[in-house]
Write a protein that holds these residues in place. Structure first.
Motif: not given
Ligand code: DC
Length: 233
Positions: A89-108
């Protein structure tokens, strides 16, 4: 002959959020005929999937499993841009959303997630000819890259850049909110135990606070064009 040589080099582009590295890396790749790989997008993909499935971003075991089970692929679009496909699935747009911005450092910050993504990143970079952008490219993913750049900029300028980017996409986020998000991510990315944001010992540093994109691109192209690499070719 010279062209063939340029095609084989790898360039590692590291730095904090908003340092300009993604835009610059994309441009350098296009101009030098190299493949651009945005490793941050991969961490964002896993974060998006975890959020969709209701997995806690503190559940390291579940996140590790998720990263191992997920297919992540970059595909070039007709306009030349790279899109991320997660499980097809093309998720290029959705990965730039604020909820992802807020959570990505925890996952990384999760070791098992990093191990799974490192394997994919190193496979993509194995044959050379890539410009890879991230936080640990020069130190861990491509330690033998011919060129390593570490881009920085003041935190206010970095927040302003992100704010302009989001505004252009029609998203209404305050500068203060972005500054807070960027500082929090800097803090987590720089202090995590596994492969924190660090310049490689042999990276070339560039402060882009006062520089426009064109200027940075020209500066890097000139360096690469000079042919003196910071690792042996
Ligand atoms: O570059 P970006 O903002 O899209 O990166 C998203 C997050 O992923 C960021 O918080 C740092 C993390 N990241 C990382 O830890 N290692 C990488 N190689 C790339 C990104």
């Amino acid at each position: 002959m010279a062209n063939r040589r340029v095609k084989k080099i790898s360039i590692a582009m590291d730095g904090p959020a908003g340092s300009g590295k993604s835009t610059v890396a994309r441009r350098i790749a296009a101009e030098l005929g190299l493949l651009y790989i945005d490793t941050g997008a991969m961490y964002r993909g896993i974060t998006l999937k975890a959020l969709r499935q209701g997995i806690s971003l503190y559940d390291e075991t579940a996140l590790g499993r998720l990263a191992r089970e997920t297919s992540l692929e970059f595909k070039e679009m007709p306009d030349g841009s790279q899109h991320l496909f997660m499980d097809g699935e093309d998720v290029s747009e959705e990965i730039r959303s604020m909820p992802v911005n807020d959570g990505v450092s925890l996952v990384a910050a999760v070791k098992e997630v990093r191990t799974a993504l490192l394997e994919i990143q190193q496979k993509l970079g194995a044959r050379g000819g890539v410009v890879m952008d991230g936080r640990d490219i020069g130190t861990v993913v491509l330690p033998r890259a011919e060129w390593k750049f570490f881009l920085t900029a003041s935190s206010l300028e970095r927040a302003r850049r992100r704010w302009r980017e989001l505004k252009a996409k029609g998203l209404n986020v305050s500068l203060a909110e972005i500054e807070a998000n960027i500082s929090r991510r800097d803090e987590i990315d720089s202090n995590r135990k596994v492969n924190p944001l660090r310049p490689a010992a042999d990276a070339i540093h560039l402060d882009t606070t006062e520089m426009g994109i064109e200027e940075v691109v020209d500066w890097i192209k000139k360096k690469v064009g000079e042919g003196k690499t910071n690792a042996s070719l």
